[in-house]
Design a protein around this motif. Sequence first.
Motif, mmCIF file in Angstrom:
data_model
loop_
_atom_site.group_PDB
_atom_site.id
_atom_site.type_symbol
_atom_site.label_atom_id
_atom_site.label_comp_id
_atom_site.label_asym_id
_atom_site.label_seq_id
_atom_site.Cartn_x
_atom_site.Cartn_y
_atom_site.Cartn_z
ATOM 1 N N GLU A 285 0.778 -1.300 0.121
ATOM 2 C CA GLU A 285 -0.049 0.145 0.044
ATOM 3 C C GLU A 285 0.883 1.449 -0.065
ATOM 4 O O GLU A 285 0.631 2.126 -0.755
ATOM 5 N N ILE A 286 1.768 1.303 0.759
ATOM 6 C CA ILE A 286 2.558 2.448 0.863
ATOM 7 C C ILE A 286 3.620 2.819 -0.597
ATOM 8 O O ILE A 286 3.716 3.852 -0.834
ATOM 9 N N LEU A 287 4.067 1.764 -1.192
ATOM 10 C CA LEU A 287 4.992 1.870 -2.226
ATOM 11 C C LEU A 287 3.847 2.335 -3.589
ATOM 12 O O LEU A 287 4.408 3.144 -4.340
ATOM 13 N N THR A 288 2.653 1.729 -3.479
ATOM 14 C CA THR A 288 1.936 1.870 -4.528
ATOM 15 C C THR A 288 1.352 3.390 -4.582
ATOM 16 O O THR A 288 1.213 4.213 -5.461
ATOM 17 N N GLU A 289 1.375 3.762 -3.282
ATOM 18 C CA GLU A 289 0.631 5.019 -2.789
ATOM 19 C C GLU A 289 1.791 6.070 -3.139
ATOM 20 O O GLU A 289 1.558 7.294 -3.762
ATOM 21 N N ARG A 290 2.958 5.999 -3.067
ATOM 22 C CA ARG A 290 4.130 6.944 -3.325
ATOM 23 C C ARG A 290 4.575 7.089 -4.525
ATOM 24 O O ARG A 290 5.081 7.714 -4.865
ATOM 25 N N ALA A 291 4.289 5.795 -5.432
ATOM 26 C CA ALA A 291 4.827 5.687 -6.736
ATOM 27 C C ALA A 291 4.120 6.676 -7.630
ATOM 28 O O ALA A 291 2.871 7.127 -7.395
ATOM 29 N N GLU A 292 4.673 7.133 -8.520
ATOM 30 C CA GLU A 292 3.981 8.328 -9.370
ATOM 31 C C GLU A 292 3.822 7.558 -10.725
ATOM 32 O O GLU A 292 4.753 7.116 -11.342
ATOM 33 N N ILE A 293 2.657 7.926 -11.633
ATOM 34 C CA ILE A 293 2.510 7.220 -12.764
ATOM 35 C C ILE A 293 1.912 8.402 -13.493
ATOM 36 O O ILE A 293 0.843 9.142 -13.195
ATOM 37 N N ASP A 294 2.422 8.691 -14.783
ATOM 38 C CA ASP A 294 1.897 10.023 -15.543
ATOM 39 C C ASP A 294 0.558 9.719 -16.065
ATOM 40 O O ASP A 294 -0.110 10.876 -16.598
ATOM 41 N N SER A 295 0.135 8.570 -16.393
ATOM 42 C CA SER A 295 -1.073 8.382 -17.139
ATOM 43 C C SER A 295 -1.637 6.956 -16.679
ATOM 44 O O SER A 295 -0.658 6.176 -16.691
ATOM 45 N N ILE A 296 -2.971 6.665 -17.015
ATOM 46 C CA ILE A 296 -3.572 5.203 -16.729
ATOM 47 C C ILE A 296 -4.226 5.015 -18.252
ATOM 48 O O ILE A 296 -5.435 5.802 -18.567
ATOM 49 N N PRO A 297 -3.647 4.216 -19.075
ATOM 50 C CA PRO A 297 -4.491 3.658 -20.253
ATOM 51 C C PRO A 297 -5.975 3.558 -20.185
ATOM 52 O O PRO A 297 -6.095 2.462 -19.630
#
Length: 438
Positions: A285-297
Motif C-alpha cells: 500500500e505504501i509503495l503504490t501510494e508513493r509511486a507516481e504514474i503519468d497516465s493510466i491507459p
Amino acid sequence: MRSEIISQESNQIRLHAEIPADQFQRAVESTVRELSQKANIKGFRKGHIPRKVLEMNYGKQAIYNEALEKVVPQAVQQLVEEYELVLLEEPSFDFKEVTEGEPLSFDIDFEVRPEITLPALEDISVTKPGVSITEEDIDQAIERLLQNAAEGKTVEGKAAEENDTVVVSYTPAEAGEEAEGQTAPIQLNSPQLRQEVRDALIGTSAGDEVLVELDGTEDGQEPKYRFTVNEVQEEIVPELNETTIQQLTNNEASTEAELRELVARKLHEESERRTMESARNEAFEILTERAEIDSIPENKVEQQRKQLEENEKNRLKNEGGMTLEQYLEQKGQSREEYEADLQTNAEAQVRNGFIMDALADSLDIEVLQDDIDSALHGMARRNGLELKKVYEAYRDNEQMLRELVHKLRMHKTMDKVMEVVDIEETPPEEAHSGEEES
C-alpha cells in the motif's frame, strides 16, 4: 537502421524507421529462393523456378510480404531496445511504398507502459506485530482439534438439538407416496443450512415427519419439502489419550506434553505467517501510494472493468445461481453505485499492476523453471491432484501459464521488497495473540 520519434502522447509513441535497401533486398532474394524450393509449379523443377514465374503465380506483393516478415520483427526488437520501450500491445505499422533498391520506410505505433517513478524502498517503514501464544490459545486449539475429530453416534429416542446431526429422507411435498426420497445427513449447526430447515428439524426424533416451506425462488414459487427423520446423531468428542493424540497429529506426538508443544509451534508459525502477510500488505500500500504514474491507459482500465464484472457474474452463478441484478438488490446498491465502484477498482488494479511490473523490472526479478515446478507441485499436493495432470493443464493453456508466471513474479517482487524495507516489530504484549486462529 535509421529511426526517429514522430510523436509521443501519453503512452502512445509513433516512430519512423528506415531499413537499409541492401538489407531488404537480401530478404527479398532469400524469400524467392525459399519459394522456388517449396513451390510445385508444372513444368519447373523445385529450386529452379524463375522469379518471374513465381511472381505470376504468387504475386509480387506476396513475395514482399514474406520478405517483410523476415526483417520487420528484427527491426521492432531493435527499436524496443534502442528506445527502452515496455510494450503493452503488439505494434501497428504504416508502410510507405515498398520498392526494391530503396530503403524500406515505415511508421510504427507503440502502446507502451506509462512513465513510472518508483519510491525508494529503503524509505518505506512497516510494522510487524509480535507474536504471543498463551496457554489458553493452546487449550482452544486442542479443543478445536477434538471437535473436528468428533463422530456422530445415533441416540435412540433423542430429540434433535442445535449441535446434533439428523439423517433425513426428503421429497417434494407434491410427490406421491411411492416417490423415493433422497437421504442425507444434516448438521443443524451448519451456517450454510437454511433457517427454515433448521427450525423445522430441531426437536424432532426418529420417525417424525415435518413439512418445510422454503422462501420464494427466482420464479416466485415457494417450494415445499417433506422431511422424514431417520436418525438423530449426537456428536461424541474423543477423549484426549495417546491413541487420539497420535491420530490427531499423524504420529507427530503421542503425549499431551508433546501435543501442546506441537500445537504451540504451529500456532506460532501461523501467527508469524499472518503478521508477515499484514506487513507485506502494508508495504504494498505504501509503495503504490508513493509511486507516481503519468497516465493510466483508458483502454486497459476498460478491459479490467469488464473482466471484474465478468468474474463477479461467474462467482454469483457458481455460488447459487444469483444474477448480478439480484445481488445488487440484495445489497441495496444501485447499478450506478456498482459501476462507480467497479471503475475505481479497475483503475486501481491497472495502476498498481503497472507499478509492480516496473518495480519487478527495476529489481531484475525473473521467474525460473524451478519456481514454476515448485508452484505446480504445490497445487497438486494441496488439491490432491495427479502431478502429471496439473502439468498438462498448464502446458495446454498458454493464458493460464502466463497468469501463473505473472503471479509468481509479483510474489518474488514482494519477497525482495520485504528484504529491503524497514520492518519494525511491536512487542508481543501489543500484538494480536493466537486466539484468532481458527
